[in-house]
Scaffold this active site. Sequence first.
Site, PDB file in Angstrom:
ATOM      1  N   PHE A 236      -3.696   9.802   2.770  1.00 57.77           N
ATOM      2  CA  PHE A 236      -3.635   8.377   3.102  1.00 57.77           C
ATOM      3  C   PHE A 236      -4.271   8.184   4.483  1.00 57.77           C
ATOM      4  O   PHE A 236      -3.663   7.653   5.411  1.00 57.77           O
ATOM      5  CB  PHE A 236      -2.189   7.836   3.117  1.00 57.77           C
ATOM      6  CG  PHE A 236      -1.413   8.104   1.860  1.00 57.77           C
ATOM      7  CD1 PHE A 236      -1.531   7.245   0.770  1.00 57.77           C
ATOM      8  CD2 PHE A 236      -0.567   9.208   1.748  1.00 57.77           C
ATOM      9  CE1 PHE A 236      -0.809   7.476  -0.391  1.00 57.77           C
ATOM     10  CE2 PHE A 236       0.154   9.441   0.589  1.00 57.77           C
ATOM     11  CZ  PHE A 236       0.032   8.582  -0.488  1.00 57.77           C
ATOM     12  N   SER A 258      -7.499   6.385  -1.264  1.00 56.45           N
ATOM     13  CA  SER A 258      -7.990   5.783  -2.515  1.00 56.45           C
ATOM     14  C   SER A 258      -8.990   4.659  -2.250  1.00 56.45           C
ATOM     15  O   SER A 258      -9.588   4.143  -3.182  1.00 56.45           O
ATOM     16  CB  SER A 258      -6.814   5.251  -3.339  1.00 56.45           C
ATOM     17  OG  SER A 258      -6.108   4.301  -2.584  1.00 56.45           O
ATOM     18  N   ASN A 283      -6.606   9.202  -5.835  1.00 53.16           N
ATOM     19  CA  ASN A 283      -5.195   8.840  -5.803  1.00 53.16           C
ATOM     20  C   ASN A 283      -4.398  10.038  -5.287  1.00 53.16           C
ATOM     21  O   ASN A 283      -4.438  11.123  -5.868  1.00 53.16           O
ATOM     22  CB  ASN A 283      -4.757   8.460  -7.223  1.00 53.16           C
ATOM     23  CG  ASN A 283      -3.294   8.061  -7.268  1.00 53.16           C
ATOM     24  OD1 ASN A 283      -2.454   8.584  -6.526  1.00 53.16           O
ATOM     25  ND2 ASN A 283      -2.989   7.121  -8.126  1.00 53.16           N
ATOM     26  N   ASP A 304       0.969   9.923   5.231  1.00 47.55           N
ATOM     27  CA  ASP A 304       1.259   8.620   5.848  1.00 47.55           C
ATOM     28  C   ASP A 304       1.000   7.499   4.843  1.00 47.55           C
ATOM     29  O   ASP A 304       0.075   6.701   5.002  1.00 47.55           O
ATOM     30  CB  ASP A 304       0.387   8.437   7.104  1.00 47.55           C
ATOM     31  CG  ASP A 304       0.713   7.142   7.845  1.00 47.55           C
ATOM     32  OD1 ASP A 304       1.809   6.590   7.629  1.00 47.55           O
ATOM     33  OD2 ASP A 304      -0.128   6.690   8.644  1.00 47.55           O
ATOM     34  N   CYS A 344       6.794   4.122   6.660  1.00 46.24           N
ATOM     35  CA  CYS A 344       6.805   2.868   7.436  1.00 46.24           C
ATOM     36  C   CYS A 344       7.617   1.797   6.721  1.00 46.24           C
ATOM     37  O   CYS A 344       7.507   0.615   7.030  1.00 46.24           O
ATOM     38  CB  CYS A 344       5.386   2.384   7.707  1.00 46.24           C
ATOM     39  SG  CYS A 344       4.411   2.164   6.224  1.00 46.24           S
TER      40      CYS A 344
HETATM   41  N1  SAH Z   1      -2.744   7.190   8.209  1.00 40.31           N
HETATM   42  C1  SAH Z   1      -3.455   5.936   8.377  1.00 40.31           C
HETATM   43  C2  SAH Z   1      -2.737   4.737   7.797  1.00 40.31           C
HETATM   44  C3  SAH Z   1      -2.446   4.830   6.328  1.00 40.31           C
HETATM   45  S1  SAH Z   1      -2.227   3.272   5.577  1.00 40.31           S
HETATM   46  C4  SAH Z   1      -3.711   5.708   9.864  1.00 40.31           C
HETATM   47  O1  SAH Z   1      -3.058   6.331  10.679  1.00 40.31           O
HETATM   48  O2  SAH Z   1      -4.565   4.882  10.188  1.00 40.31           O
HETATM   49  C5  SAH Z   1      -2.115   3.681   3.919  1.00 40.31           C
HETATM   50  C6  SAH Z   1      -3.411   4.089   3.265  1.00 40.31           C
HETATM   51  O3  SAH Z   1      -3.070   4.570   1.978  1.00 40.31           O
HETATM   52  C7  SAH Z   1      -4.447   3.004   3.056  1.00 40.31           C
HETATM   53  O4  SAH Z   1      -5.644   3.394   3.635  1.00 40.31           O
HETATM   54  C8  SAH Z   1      -4.600   2.907   1.524  1.00 40.31           C
HETATM   55  O5  SAH Z   1      -5.948   2.723   1.128  1.00 40.31           O
HETATM   56  C9  SAH Z   1      -4.108   4.249   1.088  1.00 40.31           C
HETATM   57  N2  SAH Z   1      -3.533   4.363  -0.254  1.00 40.31           N
HETATM   58  C10 SAH Z   1      -2.656   3.535  -0.863  1.00 40.31           C
HETATM   59  N3  SAH Z   1      -2.283   4.048  -2.058  1.00 40.31           N
HETATM   60  C11 SAH Z   1      -2.907   5.236  -2.203  1.00 40.31           C
HETATM   61  C12 SAH Z   1      -2.916   6.250  -3.192  1.00 40.31           C
HETATM   62  N4  SAH Z   1      -2.159   6.146  -4.295  1.00 40.31           N
HETATM   63  N5  SAH Z   1      -3.669   7.334  -2.995  1.00 40.31           N
HETATM   64  C13 SAH Z   1      -4.414   7.472  -1.896  1.00 40.31           C
HETATM   65  N6  SAH Z   1      -4.456   6.548  -0.917  1.00 40.31           N
HETATM   66  C14 SAH Z   1      -3.709   5.440  -1.068  1.00 40.31           C
END
Ligand code: SAH
Length: 401
Positions: A236, A258, A283, A304, A344
């Site tokens: 993420f 994703s 994903n 995250d 969060c």
């Molecule tokens: N770690 C990042 C913030 C993460 S926010 C930082 O510090 O800036 C959450 C992220 O998860 C977003 O970018 C979103 O695109 C992604 N996301 C949401 N669902 C997801 C999934 N099932 N698989 C992969 N990424 C995902």
Amino acid sequence: MPSPVPNPDDSPAFPKIKISSRGAKRIKDGHVWVYRSDVSAADGVAPGSVARVVDERGKFLGTAFYSSASQIAIRLLSKEAIKDLNGLLRERIRFAIAYRQRFVTDTDAYRVVFSEADFLPGLIVDRYNDLLSFQVLTQATDAEPVRETVLAELTELLHPAAIAEKVEPKIRELEQLPARNSGLVQGDKGSTIFSMNGVRFHYDIKEGQKTGAFLDQRENYAAAATYAKGEALDVFCYHGGFALHLAQAGCKVTGLDSSRPALEVADRNATLNNREIEWIEGNAFDVLRDYAKGGQRYDAIVLDPPAFAKSKRDLDTALRGYKELNLRALKMLPPQGILVTCSCSYHVSPAEFLAVVAEAARDAHREVRILESRTQAKDHPILANVPETGYLKCLIMYVSN
Ligand code: SAH
């Protein structure tokens, strides 16, 4: 010049709101919200008013912003009668900036105003180097005189090249406010580069209108970077906040998300910092399952995810989601590996989050130690008497075997 804000004490007609003894107790206990169910009388109080709050017997409890739509009907501004709302708003902004000057270091990007936690309920302001982005969350902070005062004070103190408004249509709908567009409200600079902990990031008003950067993780990026080594996976990763910090600390990093647009910015950020990072679009649940099955190993993994529990109702599903992610990550970490795991969701308490990670460790047959139990950066203050202001959990774990 900003137009004068109506003054509660000057006007005998200034609206009065009566609240139940339960509501009054909340205020006396130090909370700043009173729910609609605890409002006994708000006759003729206009949406977004500044109002005098009194108890059932008519005793004055404080001055507050009133919303006619939100379940949170009253957001306390002060336990005192307010003589000059304009002056109070300006003072609160100065106070918020002074707090950051004292406690926020190594960055030109931080949250300048965090709503209730800065005694400015319904207002969020973020700074990205020379750009400011703000959000109004309530009827009262949407009022034109309040906007004008806030923007004038921010301009005077921070001299931004431009100010943009970030609009969340859903919030405006819930507050029964007319639709509004995101975009620049002052100046014409639409993008900039900001830095934190020596890492540089692109910021674009247009992308920022959606999410901005996750400024609340700033101190956790630096903390994670002090422990991680070897091959690291940032799950993420969004614009690469953790990934870039781990690369700066010497790790060989892969980032997973994703969202292709998010990864494109992440890649530009890597170039900006002269780092080689591999970005994978996918994903997280599927990729982690495949990696764990395939025997893939990382020395450090960051998790995250977005808030899984948007409300109390989602709690069980959210906990299952956290458990699964942490379980898969722990299976991929060798002894002496580092897991940085975040949540969060306000509705998942720190104790519940730790319990879920502990359960995942048991199921994965791993022994883990807590190196650090962390929360949001100090520019997102947590008020001791308003638990809702604290939402971020970040555990840094060491896999001992
Ligand atoms: N770690 C990042 C913030 C993460 S926010 C930082 O510090 O800036 C959450 C992220 O998860 C977003 O970018 C979103 O695109 C992604 N996301 C949401 N669902 C997801 C999934 N099932 N698989 C992969 N990424 C995902």
